[in-house]
Scaffold this active site. Structure first.
Site, PDB file in Angstrom:
ATOM      1  N   GLU A   1       0.823  -1.215   0.000  1.00  0.00           N
ATOM      2  CA  GLU A   1       0.000   0.000   0.000  1.00  0.00           C
ATOM      3  C   GLU A   1       0.855   1.263   0.000  1.00  0.00           C
ATOM      4  OE1 GLU A   1      -3.718   0.095   0.358  1.00  0.00           O
ATOM      5  OE2 GLU A   1      -3.597  -1.983  -0.306  1.00  0.00           O
TER       6      GLU A   1
ATOM      7  N   HIS B   1      -4.486   1.403   7.481  1.00  0.00           N
ATOM      8  CA  HIS B   1      -3.096   1.714   7.140  1.00  0.00           C
ATOM      9  C   HIS B   1      -2.428   2.239   8.405  1.00  0.00           C
ATOM     10  CE1 HIS B   1      -4.402   2.666   2.764  1.00  0.00           C
ATOM     11  NE2 HIS B   1      -3.753   1.537   2.750  1.00  0.00           N
TER      12      HIS B   1
ATOM     13  N   CYS C   1      -3.046  11.191   3.824  1.00  0.00           N
ATOM     14  CA  CYS C   1      -3.354  10.305   2.689  1.00  0.00           C
ATOM     15  C   CYS C   1      -3.198  11.041   1.373  1.00  0.00           C
ATOM     16  CB  CYS C   1      -4.805   9.837   2.733  1.00  0.00           C
ATOM     17  SG  CYS C   1      -5.250   8.920   4.177  1.00  0.00           S
TER      18      CYS C   1
END
Ligand code: SUG
Length: 448
Positions: free
Chosen positions: A174, A250, A371
């Protein structure tokens, strides 16, 4: 030589919508099917970029992807003209059309993992595009991500690009959302900190019970090898599986680091003490003084962290050595989180100021300030080698806001995604964008 942390923010694409596509991401699930406002989303992101530029930080921009992804729908068997492909997908498999329309590439912390030149064996900045293998709508991002990064960081003397890891769950990657780098100065060797959610091949590591762990240890290790990192410059840590089950999909939802500082929640990791000791000793070997700021669960619960996105903040170094935290407005709305932040900034520690941003459109899909940015540490020579079209300046900010105002809708619901006109609007907008950002042809519709 001077060095910088440059934040490249993802520009929100014109199909931003709430598709409910990310199981394990609480915001994405709970806002599913709401109508979205792509124009507002893009302007909110641009306002953050402008504010950081005006505060004197180096700021760049990363282009969105072509959506609807007609080529992805064709690979799934839909055929005919582009309009027919969309029409058939809408009729026969709406979830696939929704996935092919997601503007999820805005969350560029997931675009790639980046290692600065001071850490790598060949002295170049290394990029590995993330395969984002856990969710179909994100797994289709990496080919275009690689082309866009290649057009931004083109000089092969300074920059090395690696294709995404094999697209299987065992190498689920990721990108930078599970990677942090500690260093004294951005241009000096540092310690790269890789956080994984599970191991694919070693069952001694516990795994979450409810939600998926997206990042594997084996993926992180492969990225470290590809980038030519020294063992002494790497620390691996496992995310606490219980917090993944509470919606921490995450590591950047529960911890953030910069410079010599790690800001994290008490429940973020497994074996926290040994992890902190390893970070401390490895950073000391390159002359750094590791410092950690632990937020106790008695002050902020994991649920508060997930709802407010306290840790999905940007921790920025100011010229006087102090730090600034960029947080989403949801932190202000949460009484405990806000009280904690007040006590943090008045405690005389390194983190002295908090700035609040309205990023609601992105937040409702589980994407906060951190993000939305990909950090790339660059020295002066490398910064000069970046495509200048993607570095934020007042004129570029002006062009991009005018571009958004001209091309974006202010309301999008699921039924709008089936409108073949939307595809034309998006392609017209993106074609113009590649000229504004001087990227050349990067989108499938420009290449094929
Ligand atoms: O992968 N949401 C993204 C949010 C990514 C946040 N990134 C970081 N934490 N670094 C994800 O879950 C939701 C899309 C939708 O449901 O329409 C989405 O993809």
């Amino acid at each position: 030589m001077k060095s910088y942390e440059v934040n490249f923010d993802g520009l929100v694409g014109p199909t931003h919508n709430y598709g409910g596509l990310s199981y394990g991401n609480v915001a994405s699930q709970s806002n599913s099917q709401q109508s979205s406002n792509p124009k507002e989303a893009a302007l909110q992101g641009l306002a953050k970029m402008k504010a950081l530029m005006e505060m004197g930080f180096q700021q760049g921009v990363l282009a969105p992807q072509e959506r609807p992804d007609v080529a992805a729908l064709r690979r799934l068997g839909f055929s005919g003209t582009d309009a027919q492909v969309i029409e058939r997908a809408a009729k026969e498999a709406m979830p696939l059309l929704v996935a092919s329309c997601s503007a999820s590439s805005m969350w560029v912390a997931n675009a790639a993992t980046v290692s600065p030149s001071a850490d790598t064996a060949d002295g170049r900045v290394h990029f590995t595009a993330a395969n984002l293998n856990c969710k179909y709508h994100r797994s289709i991002e990496h080919p275009t991500t690689s082309r866009v990064l290649g057009a931004m960081f083109a000089n092969q003397q300074n920059f090395a690009h690696h294709a995404a890891l094999p697209a299987v769950a065992q190498f689920g990657d990721e990108g930078a959302a599970n990677h942090t780098r500690f260093c004294r100065e951005y241009g000096e060797a540092g310690v790269e900190f890789f956080v994984f959610g599970r191991s694919a091949f070693d069952n001694r590591f516990p795994a979450p019970q409810k939600y998926p762990a997206r990042q594997t240890l084996e993926a992180s290790q492969a990225v470290a090898r590809l980038h030519g990192l020294r063992d002494e410059g790497v620390v691996y840590a496992q995310q606490n599986p219980n917090v993944i089950d509470q919606g921490v999909f995450h590591n950047d939802v529960i911890a953030v680091g910069n410079g010599e500082v790690l800001f994290y929640h008490e429940d973020a990791f497994l074996d926290t003490e040994s992890m902190l000791a390893e970070l401390q000793s490895k950073l000391a070997k390159v002359g750094g003084n590791f410092q950690s700021v632990c937020v106790p669960r008695s002050a902020v619960t994991v649920d508060d962290a997930v709802r407010s996105y306290l840790f999905n903040s940007q921790l920025l170094s100011r010229p006087d050595g102090s730090m600034l935290l960029i947080v989403p407005q949801e932190c202000q709305a949460n009484e405990r989180v806000w009280a904690y932040l007040q006590s943090l900034t008045s405690s005389g520690g390194l983190i002295r100021e908090v700035k609040v941003f309205d990023l609601k459109q992105s937040m409702q899909n589980g994407g906060g300030p951190a993000c939305l940015r990909l950090r790339v540490a660059l020295n002066e020579t490398e910064l000069a080698a970046v495509n200048p079209g993607v570095i934020m300046t007042p004129p570029l900010y002006g062009s991009l806001t005018a571009w958004v105002e001209k091309h974006y809708r202010d309301r999008l619901s699921e039924t709008d995604l089936a409108d073949p006109q939307l595809l034309l609007e998006c392609r017209t907008a993106l074609d113009e964008l590649t000229q504004i950002l001087k990227l050349g042809a990067v989108y499938p519709f420009q290449i094929n």
